[in-house]
Design an enzyme around this catalytic site. Structure first.
Site, PDB file in Angstrom:
ATOM      1  N   ASP A  32      14.933  21.708 -11.942  1.00 49.46           N
ATOM      2  CA  ASP A  32      16.381  21.860 -12.114  1.00 49.46           C
ATOM      3  C   ASP A  32      16.811  23.186 -11.506  1.00 49.46           C
ATOM      4  O   ASP A  32      16.054  24.161 -11.544  1.00 49.46           O
ATOM      5  CB  ASP A  32      16.705  21.842 -13.629  1.00 49.46           C
ATOM      6  CG  ASP A  32      18.132  21.447 -13.928  1.00 49.46           C
ATOM      7  OD1 ASP A  32      19.036  22.166 -13.459  1.00 49.46           O
ATOM      8  OD2 ASP A  32      18.354  20.431 -14.611  1.00 49.46           O
ATOM      9  N   ASN A  33      18.012  23.231 -10.948  1.00 53.51           N
ATOM     10  CA  ASN A  33      18.513  24.520 -10.450  1.00 53.51           C
ATOM     11  C   ASN A  33      19.581  25.103 -11.382  1.00 53.51           C
ATOM     12  O   ASN A  33      20.221  26.088 -11.045  1.00 53.51           O
ATOM     13  CB  ASN A  33      19.060  24.388  -9.020  1.00 53.51           C
ATOM     14  CG  ASN A  33      20.315  23.538  -8.954  1.00 53.51           C
ATOM     15  OD1 ASN A  33      20.691  22.905  -9.940  1.00 53.51           O
ATOM     16  ND2 ASN A  33      20.960  23.506  -7.795  1.00 53.51           N
ATOM     17  N   THR A  36      24.486  22.923 -13.698  1.00 48.77           N
ATOM     18  CA  THR A  36      25.277  22.446 -14.842  1.00 48.77           C
ATOM     19  C   THR A  36      24.419  22.339 -16.103  1.00 48.77           C
ATOM     20  O   THR A  36      24.952  22.176 -17.198  1.00 48.77           O
ATOM     21  CB  THR A  36      25.914  21.060 -14.562  1.00 48.77           C
ATOM     22  OG1 THR A  36      24.877  20.114 -14.272  1.00 48.77           O
ATOM     23  CG2 THR A  36      26.881  21.127 -13.390  1.00 48.77           C
ATOM     24  N   ASP A  56      16.298  23.721  -6.261  1.00 46.18           N
ATOM     25  CA  ASP A  56      17.403  22.862  -5.827  1.00 46.18           C
ATOM     26  C   ASP A  56      16.786  21.672  -5.083  1.00 46.18           C
ATOM     27  O   ASP A  56      16.201  21.845  -4.008  1.00 46.18           O
ATOM     28  CB  ASP A  56      18.315  23.675  -4.885  1.00 46.18           C
ATOM     29  CG  ASP A  56      19.476  22.840  -4.351  1.00 46.18           C
ATOM     30  OD1 ASP A  56      19.432  21.583  -4.446  1.00 46.18           O
ATOM     31  OD2 ASP A  56      20.432  23.438  -3.824  1.00 46.18           O
ATOM     32  N   SER A  75      22.244  15.987 -10.697  1.00 48.67           N
ATOM     33  CA  SER A  75      23.577  15.827 -10.105  1.00 48.67           C
ATOM     34  C   SER A  75      24.617  16.325 -11.097  1.00 48.67           C
ATOM     35  O   SER A  75      24.522  16.024 -12.292  1.00 48.67           O
ATOM     36  CB  SER A  75      23.907  14.349  -9.815  1.00 48.67           C
ATOM     37  OG  SER A  75      25.275  14.230  -9.429  1.00 48.67           O
ATOM     38  N   GLY A 102      11.182  10.901  -0.558  1.00 49.52           N
ATOM     39  CA  GLY A 102      10.088  11.333   0.327  1.00 49.52           C
ATOM     40  C   GLY A 102       8.882  11.762  -0.496  1.00 49.52           C
ATOM     41  O   GLY A 102       7.729  11.432  -0.166  1.00 49.52           O
ATOM     42  N   ALA A 114      19.017   7.701 -11.148  1.00 45.27           N
ATOM     43  CA  ALA A 114      20.154   7.670 -12.078  1.00 45.27           C
ATOM     44  C   ALA A 114      21.418   7.420 -11.272  1.00 45.27           C
ATOM     45  O   ALA A 114      21.927   8.309 -10.595  1.00 45.27           O
ATOM     46  CB  ALA A 114      20.262   8.998 -12.826  1.00 45.27           C
ATOM     47  N   TYR A 145      31.455  12.138  -5.758  1.00 45.83           N
ATOM     48  CA  TYR A 145      30.425  11.683  -6.711  1.00 45.83           C
ATOM     49  C   TYR A 145      30.115  10.208  -6.492  1.00 45.83           C
ATOM     50  O   TYR A 145      28.959   9.819  -6.336  1.00 45.83           O
ATOM     51  CB  TYR A 145      30.957  11.916  -8.119  1.00 45.83           C
ATOM     52  CG  TYR A 145      30.022  11.514  -9.256  1.00 45.83           C
ATOM     53  CD1 TYR A 145      28.843  12.219  -9.481  1.00 45.83           C
ATOM     54  CD2 TYR A 145      30.344  10.460 -10.116  1.00 45.83           C
ATOM     55  CE1 TYR A 145      27.995  11.876 -10.544  1.00 45.83           C
ATOM     56  CE2 TYR A 145      29.516  10.114 -11.162  1.00 45.83           C
ATOM     57  CZ  TYR A 145      28.348  10.820 -11.386  1.00 45.83           C
ATOM     58  OH  TYR A 145      27.529  10.483 -12.431  1.00 45.83           O
ATOM     59  N   LYS A 149      26.572   8.636  -5.019  1.00 47.68           N
ATOM     60  CA  LYS A 149      25.727   7.731  -5.806  1.00 47.68           C
ATOM     61  C   LYS A 149      25.562   6.381  -5.097  1.00 47.68           C
ATOM     62  O   LYS A 149      24.499   5.764  -5.176  1.00 47.68           O
ATOM     63  CB  LYS A 149      26.321   7.531  -7.203  1.00 47.68           C
ATOM     64  CG  LYS A 149      26.260   8.775  -8.096  1.00 47.68           C
ATOM     65  CD  LYS A 149      24.839   9.086  -8.550  1.00 47.68           C
ATOM     66  CE  LYS A 149      24.829  10.223  -9.573  1.00 47.68           C
ATOM     67  NZ  LYS A 149      23.467  10.544 -10.039  1.00 47.68           N
TER      68      LYS A 149
HETATM   69  P1  NAD Z   1      24.184  17.267 -16.677  1.00 50.32           P
HETATM   70  O1  NAD Z   1      25.136  18.022 -15.845  1.00 50.32           O
HETATM   71  O2  NAD Z   1      23.982  17.715 -18.077  1.00 50.32           O
HETATM   72  O3  NAD Z   1      22.759  17.192 -15.993  1.00 50.32           O
HETATM   73  C1  NAD Z   1      22.550  17.257 -14.618  1.00 50.32           C
HETATM   74  C2  NAD Z   1      21.416  18.235 -14.332  1.00 50.32           C
HETATM   75  O4  NAD Z   1      21.137  18.237 -12.925  1.00 50.32           O
HETATM   76  C3  NAD Z   1      21.767  19.676 -14.716  1.00 50.32           C
HETATM   77  O5  NAD Z   1      20.714  20.241 -15.467  1.00 50.32           O
HETATM   78  C4  NAD Z   1      21.927  20.386 -13.365  1.00 50.32           C
HETATM   79  O6  NAD Z   1      21.620  21.762 -13.431  1.00 50.32           O
HETATM   80  C5  NAD Z   1      20.951  19.585 -12.519  1.00 50.32           C
HETATM   81  N1  NAD Z   1      21.227  19.648 -11.073  1.00 50.32           N
HETATM   82  C6  NAD Z   1      22.399  19.403 -10.432  1.00 50.32           C
HETATM   83  N2  NAD Z   1      22.254  19.571  -9.109  1.00 50.32           N
HETATM   84  C7  NAD Z   1      20.946  19.917  -8.903  1.00 50.32           C
HETATM   85  C8  NAD Z   1      20.169  20.214  -7.744  1.00 50.32           C
HETATM   86  N3  NAD Z   1      20.709  20.204  -6.524  1.00 50.32           N
HETATM   87  N4  NAD Z   1      18.865  20.517  -7.907  1.00 50.32           N
HETATM   88  C9  NAD Z   1      18.296  20.537  -9.132  1.00 50.32           C
HETATM   89  N5  NAD Z   1      18.983  20.263 -10.264  1.00 50.32           N
HETATM   90  C10 NAD Z   1      20.295  19.971 -10.145  1.00 50.32           C
HETATM   91  O7  NAD Z   1      24.673  15.743 -16.652  1.00 50.32           O
HETATM   92  P2  NAD Z   1      24.108  14.430 -17.379  1.00 50.32           P
HETATM   93  O8  NAD Z   1      25.229  13.800 -18.087  1.00 50.32           O
HETATM   94  O9  NAD Z   1      22.859  14.750 -18.111  1.00 50.32           O
HETATM   95  O10 NAD Z   1      23.776  13.516 -16.126  1.00 50.32           O
HETATM   96  C11 NAD Z   1      22.449  13.331 -15.650  1.00 50.32           C
HETATM   97  C12 NAD Z   1      22.424  12.244 -14.599  1.00 50.32           C
HETATM   98  O11 NAD Z   1      22.894  11.023 -15.144  1.00 50.32           O
HETATM   99  C13 NAD Z   1      23.300  12.526 -13.379  1.00 50.32           C
HETATM  100  O12 NAD Z   1      22.631  12.089 -12.213  1.00 50.32           O
HETATM  101  C14 NAD Z   1      24.534  11.702 -13.620  1.00 50.32           C
HETATM  102  O13 NAD Z   1      25.152  11.315 -12.421  1.00 50.32           O
HETATM  103  C15 NAD Z   1      23.960  10.506 -14.359  1.00 50.32           C
HETATM  104  N6  NAD Z   1      24.973   9.849 -15.192  1.00 50.32           N
HETATM  105  C16 NAD Z   1      25.356  10.373 -16.380  1.00 50.32           C
HETATM  106  C17 NAD Z   1      26.337   9.732 -17.142  1.00 50.32           C
HETATM  107  C18 NAD Z   1      26.784  10.226 -18.491  1.00 50.32           C
HETATM  108  O14 NAD Z   1      27.651   9.593 -19.096  1.00 50.32           O
HETATM  109  N7  NAD Z   1      26.259  11.283 -19.052  1.00 50.32           N
HETATM  110  C19 NAD Z   1      26.942   8.578 -16.649  1.00 50.32           C
HETATM  111  C20 NAD Z   1      26.539   8.088 -15.408  1.00 50.32           C
HETATM  112  C21 NAD Z   1      25.534   8.727 -14.697  1.00 50.32           C
END
Ligand code: NAD
Ligand code: UDP
Length: 312
Positions: A32-33, A36, A56, A75, A102, A114, A145, A149
């Site tokens: 994780d970077n 968020t 990242d 993301s 990859g 996801a 977004y 996706k």
């Molecule tokens: P979140 O923001 O809590 O988690 C996302 C994590 O990804 C964070 O820890 C962030 O630091 C990390 N991240 C972002 N860009 C990065 C990068 N370039 N390199 C490394 N780490 C990176 O959000 P979440 O709700 O836990 O969502 C997680 C996943 O589930 C996402 O892919 C999101 O699109 C998907 N998703 C979530 C929901 C929901 O309702 N929570 C719905 C649909 C899809």
């Protein structure tokens, strides 16, 4: 003991996945970077089988040793976050998916992407089955977004068909629970923050738009099942209990024992009118059935944030 790499593992859903895979006996690498997510989400994990890598995933990924499963969850996920970071969001959905796929080829790992209900955009079909292709505005603010996706899904299917990678795609519908960021702008933390701070609840538009909310433990169960099922095309996960945003505001107010007023603000551009998953496929291929009723999940989430707020 399998090794599972979870990108976005320090985020809301990712941190719950880290715990689940450790509980199932896996070695877990959380990458994780922290754009968020936060270390606080994984700080309590004291397990020698758990490793955190600050990286990242849109950049080249190096992992030493065997990797059996890759779950790509990195993301920005809330509209506020991805509007704040449009380019990073496009990059992690495209380049990040390319890099993790990859790695899956190199490690001969199983791969789970996801994805999201946002691939359906503002849907013309209700509820949304996986066969629906969606109604997305590619150049609107949410396009960064949604299209990232959609590209990620296309890339995952290409790696499956061309490189034979053993892939899975989950389309996640609005999921909530402990460890969301109170300021991430999504409706659950926003409303909970308002009632805890005794501030008005801000409903966008007239609040007649609908969503179906899923407690995180139900989602994690579905994801775990999907990883072990023989299904390469997308599977919806969420709940079928659909509620309007205005009704939802009233439920949160009641559960928190609050009487704060409800105020209205402009509806964001391209805010989907209705959203509810068709779960027929999830039931058929995974035996998936959400267990946590909305009010119970919300009460648990409110208690989590209350306890966090009371911490010195
Ligand atoms: P979140 O923001 O809590 O988690 C996302 C994590 O990804 C964070 O820890 C962030 O630091 C990390 N991240 C972002 N860009 C990065 C990068 N370039 N390199 C490394 N780490 C990176 O959000 P979440 O709700 O836990 O969502 C997680 C996943 O589930 C996402 O892919 C999101 O699109 C998907 N998703 C979530 C929901 C929901 O309702 N929570 C719905 C649909 C899809
Ligand atoms: N919403 C709202 N007030 C808020 C945050 C969101 O009324 O403070 C609405 C938003 O317009 C949308 C719904 O709640 O209709 C769900 O928004 P969220 O950002 O949680 O996720 P989305 O499902 O839109 O991706």
């Amino acid at each position: 003991m399998p090794t599972t790499l979870i990108t976005g593992g320090a985020g809301f859903i990712g941190s719950h996945l880290c715990e689940r895979f450790l509980a199932e006996g896996h070695h877990v690498i959380c990458m994780d970077n922290l754009v968020t997510g936060t270390i606080e989400n994984i700080d309590h994990i004291r397990d020698p089988r758990f490793h955190f890598i600050h990286h990242d995933v849109s950049e080249y990924i190096y992992v030493k040793g065997a990797v059996d499963n890759i779950l790509h969850f990195a993301s920005p996920a809330s509209p506020v976050d991805y509007l704040r970071m449009p380019i990073q969001t496009l990059k992690v959905g495209s380049l990040g998916t390319h890099k993790t796929l990859g790695l899956a080829v190199a490690k001969k790992a199983r791969y789970l992407l996801a994805s999201t209900s946002e691939v359906y955009g503002d849907p013309h079909v209700h509820p949304q089955p996986e066969s629906y292709w969606g109604n997305v505005n590619p150049i609107g603010p949410r396009g960064v977004y949604d299209e990232a996706k959609r590209f990620a899904e296309a890339m995952t299917m290409a790696y499956h068909r061309f490189h034979g990678v053993d892939t899975r795609i989950v389309r996640i519908f609005n999921t909530y629970g402990p460890r969301m960021r109170l300021d991430d702008g999504r409706v659950v933390p926003s409303f909970i923050r308002s009632v805890l701070n005794n501030e008005p609840l801000t409903v966008f538009g007239d609040g007649s738009q609908t969503r179906s909310f899923c407690f995180v433990s139900d989602l994690v169960e579905g994801i775990f099942r999907l990883l072990h099922a023989d299904e390469h095309e997308p599977v919806n996960l969420g709940t079928e209990f659909e509620v309007s945003v205005l009704e939802f505001a009233k439920i949160i107010r009641r559960l928190a024992g609050s009487e704060v007023p409800i105020v209205h603000k402009d509806l964001p551009v391209d805010d989907p009118r209705n959203r509810r998953p068709d779960l027929t496929k999830a039931r058929r291929v995974l035996g998936y059935e959400p267990q946590v009723p909305l009010e119970e999940g919300l009460s648990r989430t409110i208690s989590f944030f209350r306890a966090k707020q009371e911490k010195p």
